[in-house]
Design an enzyme around this catalytic site. Structure first.
Site, short mmCIF file in Angstrom:
data_model
loop_
_atom_site.label_atom_id
_atom_site.label_comp_id
_atom_site.label_asym_id
_atom_site.label_seq_id
_atom_site.Cartn_x
_atom_site.Cartn_y
_atom_site.Cartn_z
N GLU A 260 -3.09 13.18 -5.47
CA GLU A 260 -2.51 12.79 -4.18
C GLU A 260 -1.09 12.29 -4.49
OE1 GLU A 260 -6.68 11.73 -1.92
OE2 GLU A 260 -5.51 10.06 -2.65
N CYS A 294 2.86 6.66 1.26
CA CYS A 294 3.17 8.08 1.03
C CYS A 294 3.25 8.85 2.33
CB CYS A 294 2.10 8.68 0.13
SG CYS A 294 0.45 8.48 0.82
P1 NAD Z 1 4.00 6.62 -10.34
O1 NAD Z 1 3.70 8.08 -10.41
O2 NAD Z 1 5.23 6.12 -10.96
O3 NAD Z 1 2.81 5.80 -11.02
C1 NAD Z 1 1.48 5.94 -10.60
C2 NAD Z 1 0.56 5.59 -11.76
O4 NAD Z 1 0.71 6.56 -12.79
C3 NAD Z 1 0.83 4.24 -12.39
O5 NAD Z 1 -0.41 3.65 -12.69
C4 NAD Z 1 1.59 4.62 -13.66
O6 NAD Z 1 1.47 3.69 -14.70
C5 NAD Z 1 0.90 5.91 -14.04
N1 NAD Z 1 1.67 6.82 -14.89
C6 NAD Z 1 3.03 7.00 -14.90
N2 NAD Z 1 3.36 7.95 -15.81
C7 NAD Z 1 2.19 8.38 -16.36
C8 NAD Z 1 1.86 9.34 -17.36
N3 NAD Z 1 2.81 10.07 -17.96
N4 NAD Z 1 0.57 9.51 -17.70
C9 NAD Z 1 -0.39 8.80 -17.10
N5 NAD Z 1 -0.15 7.85 -16.15
C10 NAD Z 1 1.12 7.67 -15.78
O7 NAD Z 1 3.91 6.26 -8.80
P2 NAD Z 1 4.26 4.85 -8.13
O8 NAD Z 1 5.74 4.66 -8.21
O9 NAD Z 1 3.32 3.83 -8.67
O10 NAD Z 1 3.83 5.14 -6.61
C11 NAD Z 1 4.67 5.65 -5.64
C12 NAD Z 1 4.46 7.15 -5.50
O11 NAD Z 1 3.10 7.43 -5.20
C13 NAD Z 1 5.24 7.76 -4.35
O12 NAD Z 1 5.75 9.00 -4.76
C14 NAD Z 1 4.18 7.97 -3.28
O13 NAD Z 1 4.48 8.96 -2.34
C15 NAD Z 1 3.00 8.32 -4.10
N6 NAD Z 1 1.75 8.07 -3.38
C16 NAD Z 1 1.02 9.13 -2.91
C17 NAD Z 1 -0.15 8.92 -2.18
C18 NAD Z 1 -0.98 10.05 -1.60
O14 NAD Z 1 -2.11 9.80 -1.17
N7 NAD Z 1 -0.50 11.27 -1.58
C19 NAD Z 1 -0.59 7.61 -1.97
C20 NAD Z 1 0.19 6.56 -2.45
C21 NAD Z 1 1.35 6.80 -3.17
C1 6OH Z 2 -0.35 6.52 0.68
O1 6OH Z 2 0.45 5.64 0.38
C2 6OH Z 2 -1.48 6.32 1.51
C3 6OH Z 2 -2.61 6.97 1.26
C4 6OH Z 2 -3.74 6.72 2.08
C5 6OH Z 2 -4.96 7.13 1.74
O2 6OH Z 2 -5.24 7.75 0.60
C6 6OH Z 2 -6.09 6.87 2.62
O3 6OH Z 2 -7.21 7.23 2.21
O4 6OH Z 2 -5.92 6.33 3.70
#
Ligand code: NAD
Ligand code: 6OH
Length: 492
Positions: A260, A294
Site C-alpha cells: 500500500e 496517503c
Molecule cells: P517510508 O517508505 O519512508 O517508510 C515506511 C516504513 O518502511 C518504515 O518503517 C521504514 O523504516 C521502512 N523502510 C524504509 N526503507 C526500507 C527498506 N529499504 N527496507 C525495509 N524497510 C524499509 O514511508 P513513510 O515516510 O514512513 O510514510 C509515508 C509514505 O507512506 C507516503 O508515501 C504515503 O503515501 C505512504 N502511505 C501509503 C498508505 C496506503 O495505504 N497506500 C498508507 C499510509 C502511508
Molecule cells: C493512508 O495514510 C491511509 C490508509 C488507510 C487505510 O489503510 C485504511 O484501512 O483505512
C-alpha cells in the site's frame, strides 16, 4: 533535539518471544510538537530479527498452530478489548509520537485499531471457500475444495502517519488467518506497536505470535526482515520508492508481497455539488492529519463556473483551522512528523513559486512565539495557476497543501484526474448521481468516494493502482493475501 524539562526519558524496547528486550544501539523518538526527546528506542540487530523470526516459527509449530479458528477469533476480540481498556494510553502515545491532534487520535486511530481486530475476527469465522463438483469428458467425477492455511511468518513494515491504525490493519487479518508476525514500525513512531505487545499479553496471545523489532530500513531491522530466508511474506505500507527497494530485497526468496504505497489523489468538484458539503469534505481531504494521509487530495479540480467561489471558500476553511499543541482539544492541525519531512514540504512550497504558482494562502512556517516553534509546523497552503506538468502537481508532497485547477467538461476532468503515475484514491463531488457513477467508474484508482472522503467499510477492497501499490487488502482480500489456499481434488 531537546530533552524534556525535568522528565525521565522513557525506553521503548523490542518485543521478542513474549519478552521486552533492549538493543545494543538506541535511537531517539522525537515529539514533533516541540522537538523534545520522548523516548530512547532499542534498535534490533540482525541477531534479534533472527530471534523474532524463529520465535514466530516456533509458535506456529507449537501452541498457536494448534489453536482453531474460533479460538483465534475470540483471542482477537480480547486484543480489541485490551486496546479499549488502555484507550487513553494508546491515544497519548500516538499523539506524542505523531503530533496529531488528540481529537483525531481519539476519533480515528485508536477506535480503528480495535475495529480492525473485531472485523477480521468475525470475518474469518464466517469465511467459506469454494468447492466444485467436477466432471471430465471421459466421465470421471471429482470433488474439488480449497482449504485455508496460514502463510507462516509474516513480516509487517509500516509508516508513521497512522501508525497504530495501519499496523493493526495488517496484524489483525494476519493473525486471524493463523500466521505469526514480526512487525517493524516506523522509526518515527515506535510507541503504539510496543503498547500493542502489552495488549497481546493481556489477551493471552502465545509468545512469538506478535514480535516487534524497532529500527530503520536499509542496513537495519527493515532490511533484515525483508531479506530473511525464513519470512514467508511481506506486507508493507509506505512510500512507493521504498516499495520498489523492498521488491528487490524479497526477489531472491520469492516472497508474496502486498504493497500500500503513495498517492497524488484528485478531488473533482462539479458545479452541481452541494457547495458547503463539498468545501467541508475537500478541506478534510486536504488538511486531515496535516495532509499526511496517503488518501489526501493534493490535486483539486473544480468546474470553472464555481472555481473562484470554491477557491475563496477553501481558503477561508484553511485559515480557520486551529494549529496548536496536539493535546489541546481545540487543535485541528498538528505539526508535520519531523524536521526532515518539514524540509521536504517547504521545498515544495518554494518550488511551487518557482514553477509559477499563485499562492492563495499559507506557503510558510507557522510561528507561535513559544516552545511550539521548536516543533515542525507549516501553514496550510493552497496554490492555483500551475500547469498540469508541474512537479508540484505530479509528485506526492504529503503535507497540508493542494493545487486547485479549473475544468470545463466532465471528460476534461476525468483526463486531468487520471493524469498521474499514482492510482490510490479519488473523490467526486456532485448532486447528479448518474454522473457520480459515470465518473467514478472511469477513475484509475483503488478507491473512489462520491460526496465523501475516507469513509471506510473494512470489508471492501483497499489498495492502489500504478505506483500506489500491489494487491488489495480489506475483507476477504486480506484473508486471501494472508492465507495459502490448498485446493484438494478427490476422485469420486
Ligand atoms: P517510508 O517508505 O519512508 O517508510 C515506511 C516504513 O518502511 C518504515 O518503517 C521504514 O523504516 C521502512 N523502510 C524504509 N526503507 C526500507 C527498506 N529499504 N527496507 C525495509 N524497510 C524499509 O514511508 P513513510 O515516510 O514512513 O510514510 C509515508 C509514505 O507512506 C507516503 O508515501 C504515503 O503515501 C505512504 N502511505 C501509503 C498508505 C496506503 O495505504 N497506500 C498508507 C499510509 C502511508
Ligand atoms: C493512508 O495514510 C491511509 C490508509 C488507510 C487505510 O489503510 C485504511 O484501512 O483505512
Amino acid at each position: 533535539m531537546r530533552k524534556p524539562a525535568g522528565d525521565l526519558v522513557k525506553r521503548i524496547q523490542n518485543y521478542i518471544d513474549g519478552r521486552f528486550v533492549s538493543g545494543k544501539r538506541e535511537f531517539a523518538d522525537i515529539n514533533p510538537a516541540d522537538g523534545t526527546v520522548i523516548a530512547q528506542v532499542a534498535e534490533a540487530d540482525q541477531a534479534q530479527v533472527d530471534e523474532a523470526v524463529h520465535s514466530a516459527r516456533r509458535t506456529l509449530l507449537g501452541e498457536w498452530g494448534r489453536i482453531g479458528v474460533g479460538e483465534r477469533a475470540s483471542r482477537l476480540h480480547r486484543v480489541a478489548d485490551a486496546i479499549e481498556k488502555r484507550f487513553d494510553c494508546f491515544v497519548q502515545a500516538e499523539v506524542a509520537d505523531t503530533g496529531k491532534p488528540v481529537s483525531l487520535a481519539s476519533r480515528l486511530d485508536v477506535p480503528r485499531a480495535a475495529a480492525n481486530f473485531r472485523v477480521f475476527a468475525d470475518l474469518v469465522k464466517m469465511a467459506g471457500l469454494e468447492s466444485f463438483q467436477t466432471e471430465t469428458p471421459d466421465g470421471t467425477h471429482a470433488l474439488n475444495y480449497a482449504v485455508r492455511k496460514p502463510l507462516g511468518v509474516v513480516g509487517i513494515i509500516t509508516p508513521w502517519n497512522l501508525p497504530l491504525l495501519l499496523l493493526t490493519w495488517k496484524v489483525a487479518p494476519a493473525l486471524a488467518c493463523g500466521n505469526a508476525v514480526v512487525v517493524k514500525p516506523s522509526e518515527e513512531t515506535p510507541a503504539t506497536a510496543a503498547l500493542l505487545a502489552e495488549a497481546m499479553q493481556d489477551a493471552g496471545t502465545p509468545n512469538g505470535v506478535y514480535n516487534v523489532v524497532h529500527g530503520f530500513g536499509p542496513d537495519s531491522a527493515g532490511q533484515f526482515l525483508t531479506q530473511h530466508d525464513d519470512v514467508d511474506a511481506i506486507t508493507f505500507t509506505g512510500e512507493s520508492k521504498t516499495g520498489a527497494a523492498i521488491m528487490k530485497a524479497v526477489a531472491p526468496t520469492v516472497k508474496p508481497v502486498s504493497f500500500e504505497l503513495g498517492g497524488k489523489n484528485a478531488a473533482v468538484v462539479f458545479a452541481d455539488c452541494n457547495f458547503e458539503e463539498a468545501v467541508r469534505g475537500v478541506a478534510d481531504g486536504v488538511f486531515l492529519n496535516t495532509g499526511q494521509v496517503c488518501l489526501c487530495a493534493e490535486r483539486v479540480y473544480v468546474e470553472r463556473k464555481i472555481f473562484s467561489s470554491f477557491v475563496e471558500a477553501l481558503k477561508r476553511k484553511a485559515e480557520s483551522l486551529h494549529p496548536g499543541h496536539p493535546s489541546d482539544p481545540k487543535t485541528d492541525l498538528g505539526p508535520l512528523i519531523s524536521s526532515q519531512h518539514r524540509e521536504k514540504v517547504l521545498s515544495y512550497y518554494k518550488l511551487a513559486g518557482e514553477e509559477g504558482a499563485t499562492l492563495i494562502t499559507g506557503g510558510g512556517v507557522t510561528k507561535f512565539g513559544d516552545n511550539r516553534d521548536q516543533g515542525f509546523y507549516v501553514q496550510p497552503t493552497i496554490y492555483t495557476g500551475l500547469p498540469e506538468s508541474a512537479r508540484c502537481v505530479k509528485e506526492e508532497i504529503f503535507g497540508p497543501v493542494c493545487h486547485i485547477a479549473p475544468f470545463d467538461t466532465e471528460e476534461e476532468a476525468i483526463v486531468m484526474a487520471n493524469d498521474t503515475d499514482y492510482g490510490l484514491a479519488a473523490s467526486i463531488w456532485t448532486s447528479d448521481l448518474k454522473r457520480g457513477h459515470r465518473v467514478a467508474q472511469q477513475m484509475k484508482v483503488g478507491i473512489t468516494w462520491v460526496n465523501c472522503w475516507f469513509l471506510r467499510d473494512l470489508r471492501t477492497p483497499f489498495g492502489g493502482a500504478g505506483l500506489s501499490g500491489i494487491g488489495r487488502e480489506g475483507g476477504m482480500h486480506s484473508l486471501n493475501f494472508y492465507s495459502e489456499l490448498n485446493n484438494i481434488c478427490i476422485r469420486l
